[in-house]
Design an enzyme around this catalytic site. Structure first.
Site, mmCIF file in Angstrom:
data_model
loop_
_atom_site.group_PDB
_atom_site.id
_atom_site.type_symbol
_atom_site.label_atom_id
_atom_site.label_comp_id
_atom_site.label_asym_id
_atom_site.label_seq_id
_atom_site.Cartn_x
_atom_site.Cartn_y
_atom_site.Cartn_z
ATOM 1 N N CYS A 2 0.822 -1.212 0.000
ATOM 2 C CA CYS A 2 0.000 0.000 0.000
ATOM 3 C C CYS A 2 0.858 1.265 0.000
ATOM 4 O O CYS A 2 1.960 1.289 0.537
ATOM 5 C CB CYS A 2 -0.898 0.020 1.221
ATOM 6 S SG CYS A 2 -1.829 -1.493 1.488
ATOM 7 N N ARG A 27 4.204 0.165 -6.347
ATOM 8 C CA ARG A 27 4.155 -0.651 -5.132
ATOM 9 C C ARG A 27 3.129 -1.775 -5.252
ATOM 10 O O ARG A 27 3.150 -2.718 -4.476
ATOM 11 C CB ARG A 27 3.827 0.233 -3.921
ATOM 12 C CG ARG A 27 4.872 1.297 -3.647
ATOM 13 C CD ARG A 27 4.412 2.261 -2.575
ATOM 14 N NE ARG A 27 4.426 1.655 -1.258
ATOM 15 C CZ ARG A 27 5.456 1.684 -0.410
ATOM 16 N NH1 ARG A 27 6.577 2.295 -0.762
ATOM 17 N NH2 ARG A 27 5.383 1.127 0.778
ATOM 18 N N TRP A 74 -3.405 -2.604 -1.351
ATOM 19 C CA TRP A 74 -3.183 -3.977 -1.789
ATOM 20 C C TRP A 74 -3.891 -4.857 -0.774
ATOM 21 O O TRP A 74 -3.558 -4.866 0.404
ATOM 22 C CB TRP A 74 -1.689 -4.287 -1.832
ATOM 23 C CG TRP A 74 -1.339 -5.603 -2.448
ATOM 24 C CD1 TRP A 74 -1.214 -5.892 -3.772
ATOM 25 C CD2 TRP A 74 -1.033 -6.820 -1.748
ATOM 26 N NE1 TRP A 74 -0.849 -7.210 -3.941
ATOM 27 C CE2 TRP A 74 -0.739 -7.806 -2.723
ATOM 28 C CE3 TRP A 74 -0.983 -7.177 -0.398
ATOM 29 C CZ2 TRP A 74 -0.393 -9.105 -2.383
ATOM 30 C CZ3 TRP A 74 -0.653 -8.469 -0.050
ATOM 31 C CH2 TRP A 74 -0.359 -9.424 -1.048
ATOM 32 N N ASN A 98 -0.964 1.330 5.898
ATOM 33 C CA ASN A 98 -0.152 0.344 5.193
ATOM 34 C C ASN A 98 0.319 -0.662 6.228
ATOM 35 O O ASN A 98 0.906 -0.292 7.237
ATOM 36 C CB ASN A 98 1.053 1.016 4.517
ATOM 37 C CG ASN A 98 1.962 0.017 3.822
ATOM 38 O OD1 ASN A 98 1.591 -1.119 3.589
ATOM 39 N ND2 ASN A 98 3.174 0.445 3.501
ATOM 40 N N GLY A 99 0.066 -1.945 5.987
ATOM 41 C CA GLY A 99 0.502 -2.970 6.926
ATOM 42 C C GLY A 99 -0.616 -3.928 7.247
ATOM 43 O O GLY A 99 -1.550 -4.128 6.463
ATOM 44 N N GLU A 479 15.000 -17.889 -11.523
ATOM 45 C CA GLU A 479 14.627 -16.486 -11.749
ATOM 46 C C GLU A 479 13.876 -16.311 -13.060
ATOM 47 O O GLU A 479 12.897 -15.559 -13.138
ATOM 48 C CB GLU A 479 15.892 -15.612 -11.717
ATOM 49 C CG GLU A 479 15.707 -14.171 -12.163
ATOM 50 C CD GLU A 479 14.753 -13.367 -11.299
ATOM 51 O OE1 GLU A 479 14.454 -12.224 -11.680
ATOM 52 O OE2 GLU A 479 14.298 -13.863 -10.248
ATOM 53 N N LYS A 483 10.098 -14.814 -13.385
ATOM 54 C CA LYS A 483 9.742 -13.661 -14.216
ATOM 55 C C LYS A 483 8.584 -14.000 -15.140
ATOM 56 O O LYS A 483 7.661 -13.213 -15.319
ATOM 57 C CB LYS A 483 10.949 -13.216 -15.050
ATOM 58 C CG LYS A 483 11.980 -12.435 -14.302
ATOM 59 C CD LYS A 483 11.459 -11.057 -13.916
ATOM 60 C CE LYS A 483 12.221 -10.500 -12.731
ATOM 61 N NZ LYS A 483 11.901 -11.133 -11.453
ATOM 62 N N GLU A 486 5.379 -14.197 -13.119
ATOM 63 C CA GLU A 486 4.942 -12.915 -12.586
ATOM 64 C C GLU A 486 4.176 -12.081 -13.603
ATOM 65 O O GLU A 486 3.157 -11.476 -13.269
ATOM 66 C CB GLU A 486 6.165 -12.101 -12.107
ATOM 67 C CG GLU A 486 6.752 -12.565 -10.799
ATOM 68 C CD GLU A 486 7.943 -11.711 -10.401
ATOM 69 O OE1 GLU A 486 7.989 -11.265 -9.254
ATOM 70 O OE2 GLU A 486 8.833 -11.486 -11.246
ATOM 71 N N HIS A 502 14.727 -36.905 -12.362
ATOM 72 C CA HIS A 502 14.241 -37.345 -11.061
ATOM 73 C C HIS A 502 12.810 -36.876 -10.805
ATOM 74 O O HIS A 502 12.434 -36.630 -9.662
ATOM 75 C CB HIS A 502 15.178 -36.851 -9.951
ATOM 76 C CG HIS A 502 16.553 -37.430 -10.045
ATOM 77 N ND1 HIS A 502 16.830 -38.745 -9.743
ATOM 78 C CD2 HIS A 502 17.730 -36.878 -10.446
ATOM 79 C CE1 HIS A 502 18.115 -38.986 -9.927
ATOM 80 N NE2 HIS A 502 18.683 -37.862 -10.363
ATOM 81 N N LYS A 602 5.215 -4.396 -5.172
ATOM 82 C CA LYS A 602 6.655 -4.196 -5.275
ATOM 83 C C LYS A 602 7.349 -4.392 -3.928
ATOM 84 O O LYS A 602 8.373 -5.049 -3.826
ATOM 85 C CB LYS A 602 6.937 -2.781 -5.797
ATOM 86 C CG LYS A 602 8.415 -2.499 -6.050
ATOM 87 C CD LYS A 602 8.921 -3.272 -7.231
ATOM 88 C CE LYS A 602 10.369 -2.994 -7.533
ATOM 89 N NZ LYS A 602 10.890 -3.903 -8.553
#
Length: 607
Positions: A2, A27, A74, A98-99, A479, A483, A486, A502, A602
């Site tokens: 947020c 964010r 968010w 925020n939190g 990574e 990506k 995401e 395996h 973010k």
């Protein structure tokens, strides 16, 4: 996570509050809102979805006033609806947060038992009502906040506007960042310096547990024990131009192409080309006495830490443990006396990582932090601050921060090796030379953007994609898969190449592209064997390698991507580029929201 902005101004604030929210879109958010004070009223506008929806609401019904607060949310508690959007309000005040309030359920039950009417599903609304109850009982805003803050467990940054005190805001922070900005006859609150950059460069960072009374004349700050305190006013250096895309289509694209520049900027802080040595910031502890390193991070930063583990153990011969921050504290880790705990974060505010840092500090570990925001909570609590110089990263999917982290970690591992006598001066000089070559190699990798864009349509229809790599290329496979997940919403997984047989090989068929990261060298032959296993089962391979590797194994691939031939030390930096570009162009082909992918934020400031 947020975003918060508040202004106690001397001119209308609505447009400036919205601009502050726009600067914090990176964010991540799913609703937005604003509240201004004028003529004894709290005037709210809220909207689900993107900021454009809030702007349209303000065009229909403007919000006059010279004092106000605004927020991008968010969702944690409650769906991303207009009713759950901030600011939350009572008859006395409006509040943004925020939190996360971890004990909101018993507090909510208390309020309901006392007959309070709650309109949302959020944890935030209960804070508004708790403070409002105090005000309604005759307490001043300051006393009301002092009474409520000790009752809240969790993490929060708060900004509160009071109907009967139209020339004042109150802010507070615990576990989530909040800054105070000082202007000319105006004072501001914000989640970060970027939000306030068009308004002021003069800012003060609140410490953990601080709360603040903001008026046009300035700010009065109190610590967690309610004692008046001074916090240093600094020049933020945040640039209003830093969040402009320029000629690029997306921030992510811009930030991918900034990597040669920002990696060079970062390395300049750690390398001494004339002396051919690595030089770290001032250190007040003995690196040679450190026998074990614990690396803790989340997401992309965790994969940077995985690469660093290879470097530390290979060059410095120092054993390294690595943990996801979200799991670290809960397994009750055994931490060696005199150990170094190394934390990696773009924002320096990631809740899981910050909590792990404080756990390690309490356990007597020396704390090192690789971070892109040198004024962040992690940076301020570190024994050794190792800043990256990536500049603001606006795209939610991290790109340039990752390669800058790798640059710093390579320098740090080299310095460890030199101090411990594991490498000679000549070997250190050779490593420094290879690191100095990294920006040019990144440029050479970016030169293949057009061919990567041209083959993205081969990957875009896939439902599943696998990435393979060996050694330090294994974290790059992870990574690359992250990506792609995401920003394109394609299911993807990264595996160590030798692990294919395996289990994951059962997934292989002609509909599952397999992205192989395989620079030519000592491990290449083994990776080619794994490629043959994939081919034998109808798998379609995209091979990312240098000219020699493509000449040996590129025939019969679905597509190939050529990288420059580089030393294995800097290969992870260089091979980050094609996996970033591939994810970017696949997402563009699919038409997804590249810079603000669904459900992501973010800076994750809640656990």
């Amino acid at each position: 996570m947020c975003g918060i902005i508040g202004i106690v101004g001397n001119q209308p604030v609505a447009a400036r509050l919205v601009e502050g929210l726009r600067r914090m879109e990176y964010r991540g958010y799913d609703s937005a809102g604003i509240c201004t004070l004028h003529d004894g009223l709290l005037d709210r506008r809220r909207a689900e979805g993107k900021l454009a929806n809030l702007i349209r609401a303000l065009e229909r019904e403007p919000a006059p006033g010279e004092v106000g607060i605004a927020h991008t949310r968010w969702a944690t508690h409650g769906a991303p609806t207009a009713n759950n959007a901030h600011p939350h309000a009572t008859g006395e005040l409006a509040l943004v947060h925020n939190g996360i309030i971890e004990n909101f359920r018993p507090l909510r039950e208390e309020l309901l038992a006392r007959g309070r009417k709650l309109e949302s599903e959020t944890d935030t609304e209960i804070v508004a009502h708790l403070v409002s109850e105090q005000v309604e009982a005759g307490a001043s805003p300051q006393d009301a906040v002092k009474a409520v803050l000790p009752r809240l467990r969790g993490a929060f940054a708060l900004a509160i506007a009071f109907r009967e005190h139209p020339d004042m805001l109150i802010g507070a922070r615990l576990g989530s960042p909040l800054v105070v900005g000082y202007g000319d006859g105006e004072t501001y609150l914000g989640s970060d310096a970027l939000a306030l950059a068009p308004l002021t460069q003069r800012i003060a960072y609140l410490d953990e547990g601080d709360w603040v009374v903001v008026t046009r004349a300035g700010a009065t700050i109190f610590d967690k024990d309610n004692n008046p305190v001074e916090r240093e006013v600094t020049i933020s250096g945040a640039s209003a131009a830093a969040i402009e895309r320029g000629h690029y289509r997306h921030f992510m694209q811009k930030e991918i192409f900034e990597q040669p520049t920002v990696v060079a900027q970062t390395l300049r802080s750690y390398l001494r080309p004339v002396e051919q040595k690595v030089a770290l910031p001032q250190i007040d502890f003995d690196i040679s006495a450190i026998d074990r390193v614990t690396i803790v991070a989340c997401g992309t930063s965790y994969y940077a830490g995985m690469v660093a583990k290879y470097w530390f153990e290979r060059f410095a011969r120092v054993p390294v443990d690595i943990d996801y921050a979200s799991e670290f504290r809960y397994r009750d880790p055994v931490l060696p006396p005199g150990g170094l705990a190394l934390f990696i974060s773009q924002s320096g505010e990631t809740a899981d990582t910050l909590a792990a840092l404080r756990h390690c500090k309490a356990e007597g570990q020396t704390i090192a932090v690789v971070v892109n925001v040198p004024t962040s909570s992690m940076a301020r609590e570190a024994d050794l601050l190792l800043p990256t110089h990536a500049g603001p990263e606006i795209g939610v999917a991290s790109t340039k921060a990752f390669t800058c982290q790798l640059a710093v970690l390579a320098a740090l591992a080299t310095h460890f090796a030199a101090v411990k006598g594991r490498i000679t001066a000549a070997e250190e000089a050779e490593i420094v030379q290879h690191l100095l070559e990294a920006p040019a190699a990144l440029n050479a990798a970016l030169a293949h953007d057009d061919e990567i864009a041209a083959m993205a349509h081969l990957i875009a229809p896939a439902r599943d994609v696998l990435y393979l790599g060996r050694g330090p290329d294994f974290p790059l496979a992870l990574e690359g898969a992250l990506k792609l997940k995401e920003i394109s919403y394609i299911h993807a997984e990264g595996y160590a190449s030798g692990e294919m047989k395996h289990g994951p090989i059962a997934l292989i068929d002609e509909a599952v592209p397999v992205i192989v990261l395989a620079p030519s060298g000592a491990l290449f032959e083994k990776t080619v064997s794994n490629m043959q296993e994939v081919r034998a089962r109808g798998g379609k391979i995209v091979l990312i390698s240098d000219r020699d590797g493509l000449a040996e194994a590129g025939e019969g691939c679905l597509a190939t991507i050529e990288m420059p031939r580089v030393h294995p030390l800097i290969a992870p930096l260089v091979y980050a580029v094609p996996v970033q570009l591939l994810a970017y162009h696949v997402a563009v082909a699919k038409g997804t929201d590249v810079d603000q992918p669904r459900n992501l934020a973010k800076s994750v400031t809640v656990e």
